[in-house]
Scaffold this active site. Sequence first.
Site, short mmCIF file in Angstrom:
data_model
loop_
_atom_site.label_atom_id
_atom_site.label_comp_id
_atom_site.label_asym_id
_atom_site.label_seq_id
_atom_site.Cartn_x
_atom_site.Cartn_y
_atom_site.Cartn_z
CE LYS A 22 -2.66 2.66 3.40
NZ LYS A 22 -1.56 3.09 4.16
CG ASN A 23 2.21 2.78 3.61
OD1 ASN A 23 1.15 3.46 3.24
ND2 ASN A 23 2.54 2.75 4.76
CB CYS A 117 -4.68 6.69 10.37
SG CYS A 117 -5.37 5.30 9.44
NE ARG A 122 -0.33 10.99 9.82
CZ ARG A 122 -0.68 9.54 9.12
NH1 ARG A 122 -1.86 9.26 8.78
NH2 ARG A 122 0.36 8.90 8.35
CG ASP A 305 2.49 1.58 9.44
OD1 ASP A 305 2.36 2.66 10.22
OD2 ASP A 305 3.01 1.68 8.42
NE ARG A 397 -7.46 5.18 4.50
CZ ARG A 397 -6.71 5.28 5.66
NH1 ARG A 397 -7.04 5.61 6.85
NH2 ARG A 397 -5.31 5.67 5.17
#
Length: 420
Positions: A22-23, A117, A122, A305, A397
Amino acid sequence: MDKLVINGGKPLFGSIEINGAKNAAVAILPAAILASKNVCNIDNIPNIEDVHCLERIIESLGCKIEVGKNSVVIDSTTINNVNANTEDVRKMRASYYLIGALLGRFKKARVELPGGCPIGVRPIDQHIKGFEALGAKVDITHGCVVVEADRLIGTNIFFDVVSVGATINVMLAATLAEGVTTLENVAKEPHIVDVANFLNSMGANIKGAGTDVIRVVGVKELQGCSYSVIPDQIEAGTYMIAAASCGGEVRLENIIPKHLESISAKLIESGTEIIEDGDCITVKSNGKLKGVNIKTQPYPGFPTDVQQPMSTLLTVAKGRSIISESIWESRFKHVDELKKMGANIKVEGRTAIIDGVDKLTGAVVKATDLRAGAAMVIAGLIADGVTEVLSIEHIDRGYPNIEDKFKALGADIKRVSCSE
Ligand code: EPZ
């Protein structure tokens, strides 16, 4: 709205394939905008909502997109808009990569501040520091980041904190800058290397990704290429933890064991057997684990994560475990949900102290964020009785077909509409 209903207490057996990261994917899709010639043909794209969201955003900028099952073709030669301000942009964190990509190619961009999230403050100050060092003017106005430069000129940038997002974003902008950009104190996550490899396949000149220093020699233009995204370190880590927690024997295919070393090390310490074999890993466990201490750190340290899934495992591991979360200030929101299932956890600031209990019991809980959602699914899988996990849009997601993958391993899990 859907929920996951899990009848827990069953060991997991079988094999599943891990999807693309994903990232990495959420950075590679915006990076494709840098191509002013030919199309990007990108494979091993995970089928998740964050990816679909980015595909819609990129399309809204004027790119042509063809979405396949696990692939996407992006033609960014037709792009006609540097203003990213749809609801999708506000929904996700990785939309900030549009700033670096658009700035690199068009020397300007206007992108709404990103969401993502709720795991703590952030900031994007290091992204901004990098863009400014390259010569851009950066303003934050009406909830948008507005960047503009006459020219981008390579320079030395030393990041004050190790940031995945800032490393990638500034690298994106620097690929088309004039001269050499040296980025120091950068993040070293596998997806940083993957994005650099993708950019190099497009004609960029980037060296050092995966080390503390990245050197980008600016080139005049980039063009489309064919590329396959690396396997997802975090998805793999999540299933490894699930297998260790539930007991059984699970083989994960299409992974890079090297990326999983810090997770494997902690699972082995807790009493799990891990067998590496080429691009596969087998996790064997009798479900009787012992507590371990964990400190989350940038790669190659233990990834933040998978901290939440790992904390679920530790709720039923013998003895006391201490987790120190050093990346995000607020990544223990799942703890209250775990307590509803009988977990014994005390949170003090960024530390969680977990005293293992004999078992968790099924309850109605919610996914407070993406990885918290995975943590609650694992809790449901190990608990006695039925667990309902609500707010699973967070899970969608980032985890492709989570219930199908667990079903393939023998879990009793189904997705049902909340109205049922
Ligand atoms: C990426 O977020 C990931 N997201 C996160 O994964 C992951 O938790 C994080 O990296 C750390 O590995 C994506 O790749 C889309 P950072 P990012 O910039 O880039 C501070 C998931 O579950 N910081 O590396 O936003 C920041 O506050 C998600 O998939 C600054 O101070 O993280 C944090 O403490 C959640 N200023 C630390 O650095 C900045 O300008 C690391 O953040 C940027 C960051």
